[in-house]
Design a protein around this motif. Sequence first.
Motif, PDB file in Angstrom:
ATOM      1  N   ALA A 172      -1.475 -72.497  15.261  1.00  0.00           N
ATOM      2  CA  ALA A 172      -0.326 -73.041  14.542  1.00  0.00           C
ATOM      3  C   ALA A 172       0.339 -74.076  15.438  1.00  0.00           C
ATOM      4  CB  ALA A 172       0.660 -71.938  14.195  1.00  0.00           C
ATOM      5  N   GLY A 173       0.574 -75.263  14.921  1.00  0.00           N
ATOM      6  CA  GLY A 173       1.195 -76.310  15.725  1.00  0.00           C
ATOM      7  C   GLY A 173       0.303 -76.706  16.889  1.00  0.00           C
ATOM      8  N   THR A 174       0.827 -76.574  18.103  1.00  0.00           N
ATOM      9  CA  THR A 174       0.055 -76.929  19.289  1.00  0.00           C
ATOM     10  C   THR A 174      -0.874 -75.801  19.741  1.00  0.00           C
ATOM     11  OG1 THR A 174       1.825 -76.201  20.750  1.00  0.00           O
ATOM     12  CG2 THR A 174       1.819 -78.525  20.102  1.00  0.00           C
ATOM     13  N   GLN A 175      -0.716 -74.620  19.157  1.00  0.00           N
ATOM     14  CA  GLN A 175      -1.578 -73.489  19.495  1.00  0.00           C
ATOM     15  C   GLN A 175      -2.909 -73.649  18.777  1.00  0.00           C
ATOM     16  OE1 GLN A 175       0.427 -70.063  18.014  1.00  0.00           O
ATOM     17  NE2 GLN A 175       2.379 -70.686  18.838  1.00  0.00           N
ATOM     18  N   LYS A 176      -3.970 -73.596  19.520  1.00  0.00           N
ATOM     19  CA  LYS A 176      -5.302 -73.709  18.930  1.00  0.00           C
ATOM     20  C   LYS A 176      -5.990 -72.349  18.999  1.00  0.00           C
ATOM     21  CE  LYS A 176      -5.041 -78.217  18.633  1.00  0.00           C
ATOM     22  NZ  LYS A 176      -4.544 -78.804  17.462  1.00  0.00           N
ATOM     23  N   THR A 177      -6.671 -71.990  17.952  1.00  0.00           N
ATOM     24  CA  THR A 177      -7.414 -70.737  17.931  1.00  0.00           C
ATOM     25  C   THR A 177      -8.419 -70.720  19.080  1.00  0.00           C
ATOM     26  OG1 THR A 177      -7.209 -70.662  15.534  1.00  0.00           O
ATOM     27  CG2 THR A 177      -8.887 -69.264  16.524  1.00  0.00           C
ATOM     28  N   GLY A 178      -8.406 -69.618  19.838  1.00  0.00           N
ATOM     29  CA  GLY A 178      -9.330 -69.475  20.954  1.00  0.00           C
ATOM     30  C   GLY A 178      -8.785 -69.933  22.295  1.00  0.00           C
ATOM     31  N   ASN A 179      -7.621 -70.605  22.300  1.00  0.00           N
ATOM     32  CA  ASN A 179      -7.018 -71.049  23.557  1.00  0.00           C
ATOM     33  C   ASN A 179      -6.258 -69.921  24.227  1.00  0.00           C
ATOM     34  OD1 ASN A 179      -7.978 -73.601  23.264  1.00  0.00           O
ATOM     35  ND2 ASN A 179      -5.988 -74.580  22.986  1.00  0.00           N
ATOM     36  N   LEU A 180      -6.120 -70.024  25.532  1.00  0.00           N
ATOM     37  CA  LEU A 180      -5.343 -69.081  26.310  1.00  0.00           C
ATOM     38  C   LEU A 180      -3.886 -69.178  25.880  1.00  0.00           C
ATOM     39  CD1 LEU A 180      -5.968 -67.144  28.636  1.00  0.00           C
ATOM     40  CD2 LEU A 180      -5.351 -68.966  30.201  1.00  0.00           C
ATOM     41  N   ALA A 181      -3.243 -68.029  25.653  1.00  0.00           N
ATOM     42  CA  ALA A 181      -1.868 -68.004  25.157  1.00  0.00           C
ATOM     43  C   ALA A 181      -0.864 -68.195  26.283  1.00  0.00           C
ATOM     44  CB  ALA A 181      -1.605 -66.684  24.444  1.00  0.00           C
ATOM     45  N   LYS A 198      -5.531 -65.806  18.232  1.00  0.00           N
ATOM     46  CA  LYS A 198      -6.435 -65.571  17.097  1.00  0.00           C
ATOM     47  C   LYS A 198      -6.157 -66.589  15.994  1.00  0.00           C
ATOM     48  CE  LYS A 198      -7.668 -60.728  16.558  1.00  0.00           C
ATOM     49  NZ  LYS A 198      -7.397 -59.518  15.770  1.00  0.00           N
ATOM     50  N   VAL A 199      -4.888 -66.953  15.861  1.00  0.00           N
ATOM     51  CA  VAL A 199      -4.437 -67.840  14.787  1.00  0.00           C
ATOM     52  C   VAL A 199      -3.812 -69.077  15.400  1.00  0.00           C
ATOM     53  CG1 VAL A 199      -2.906 -68.022  12.798  1.00  0.00           C
ATOM     54  CG2 VAL A 199      -3.950 -65.833  13.362  1.00  0.00           C
ATOM     55  N   LEU A 255      -2.031 -61.579  16.121  1.00  0.00           N
ATOM     56  CA  LEU A 255      -1.847 -62.858  16.797  1.00  0.00           C
ATOM     57  C   LEU A 255      -2.845 -63.127  17.914  1.00  0.00           C
ATOM     58  CD1 LEU A 255       2.037 -62.886  17.184  1.00  0.00           C
ATOM     59  CD2 LEU A 255       0.678 -64.241  15.593  1.00  0.00           C
ATOM     60  N   PHE A 256      -3.268 -62.073  18.629  1.00  0.00           N
ATOM     61  CA  PHE A 256      -4.054 -62.263  19.845  1.00  0.00           C
ATOM     62  C   PHE A 256      -5.358 -61.489  19.861  1.00  0.00           C
ATOM     63  CE2 PHE A 256       0.438 -62.539  21.107  1.00  0.00           C
ATOM     64  CZ  PHE A 256       0.473 -63.848  21.534  1.00  0.00           C
ATOM     65  N   PRO A 303      21.267 -63.281  15.257  1.00  0.00           N
ATOM     66  CA  PRO A 303      20.472 -62.343  14.456  1.00  0.00           C
ATOM     67  C   PRO A 303      19.578 -61.526  15.382  1.00  0.00           C
ATOM     68  CG  PRO A 303      19.632 -64.567  14.243  1.00  0.00           C
ATOM     69  CD  PRO A 303      20.894 -64.651  15.042  1.00  0.00           C
ATOM     70  N   ARG A 304      19.318 -60.311  14.989  1.00  0.00           N
ATOM     71  CA  ARG A 304      18.469 -59.438  15.799  1.00  0.00           C
ATOM     72  C   ARG A 304      17.047 -59.954  15.827  1.00  0.00           C
ATOM     73  NH1 ARG A 304      19.983 -53.811  16.966  1.00  0.00           N
ATOM     74  NH2 ARG A 304      22.213 -53.768  16.650  1.00  0.00           N
ATOM     75  N   ALA A 305      16.416 -59.748  16.967  1.00  0.00           N
ATOM     76  CA  ALA A 305      15.033 -60.194  17.127  1.00  0.00           C
ATOM     77  C   ALA A 305      14.106 -59.321  16.285  1.00  0.00           C
ATOM     78  CB  ALA A 305      14.624 -60.110  18.584  1.00  0.00           C
ATOM     79  N   MET A 306      13.062 -59.934  15.780  1.00  0.00           N
ATOM     80  CA  MET A 306      12.074 -59.218  15.003  1.00  0.00           C
ATOM     81  C   MET A 306      11.322 -58.245  15.917  1.00  0.00           C
ATOM     82  SD  MET A 306       9.228 -61.049  12.704  1.00  0.00           S
ATOM     83  CE  MET A 306       7.939 -60.156  11.920  1.00  0.00           C
ATOM     84  N   ALA A 307      11.116 -57.026  15.450  1.00  0.00           N
ATOM     85  CA  ALA A 307      10.431 -56.020  16.258  1.00  0.00           C
ATOM     86  C   ALA A 307       8.977 -56.430  16.491  1.00  0.00           C
ATOM     87  CB  ALA A 307      10.493 -54.670  15.562  1.00  0.00           C
ATOM     88  N   LEU A 308       8.543 -56.280  17.717  1.00  0.00           N
ATOM     89  CA  LEU A 308       7.179 -56.618  18.090  1.00  0.00           C
ATOM     90  C   LEU A 308       6.351 -55.335  18.096  1.00  0.00           C
ATOM     91  CD1 LEU A 308       5.799 -59.246  18.846  1.00  0.00           C
ATOM     92  CD2 LEU A 308       6.155 -58.680  21.213  1.00  0.00           C
ATOM     93  N   THR A 309       5.355 -55.269  17.234  1.00  0.00           N
ATOM     94  CA  THR A 309       4.540 -54.064  17.118  1.00  0.00           C
ATOM     95  C   THR A 309       3.107 -54.337  17.569  1.00  0.00           C
ATOM     96  OG1 THR A 309       3.877 -54.582  14.858  1.00  0.00           O
ATOM     97  CG2 THR A 309       5.900 -53.302  15.125  1.00  0.00           C
ATOM     98  N   GLN A 310       2.370 -53.269  17.773  1.00  0.00           N
ATOM     99  CA  GLN A 310       0.953 -53.400  18.123  1.00  0.00           C
ATOM    100  C   GLN A 310       0.214 -54.155  17.032  1.00  0.00           C
ATOM    101  OE1 GLN A 310      -0.514 -49.447  18.800  1.00  0.00           O
ATOM    102  NE2 GLN A 310      -0.001 -49.516  20.975  1.00  0.00           N
TER     103      GLN A 310
END
Length: 72
Positions: A34-43, A31-32, A19-20, A6-13
């Motif tokens: 989810a799972g192991t991602q914590k708000t405020g952590n380095l992406a 910013k958000v 997200l960030f 399947p085609r990848a979802m377009a990434l927009t500004q």
Amino acid sequence: MSKPKPRAMALTQETLRDLFDCGKNGELVWKVGAGTQKTGNLAGCVCDAGYRVVKIHKRRYYAHRLVLIGIS
């Protein structure tokens, strides 16, 4: 026969801004949480070549390229 990918979802500004956030030194911060991602952590994480890589919608992106797209 294999199924076509399947085609990848377009990434927009707008998506990136949802997200960030920009950290103190210009790094990408979640910013958000989810799972192991914590708000405020380095992406993302640093790959073998020394670049920070961020995974969005099961696809890898270099953090410096995401910043160029429009995180500010």
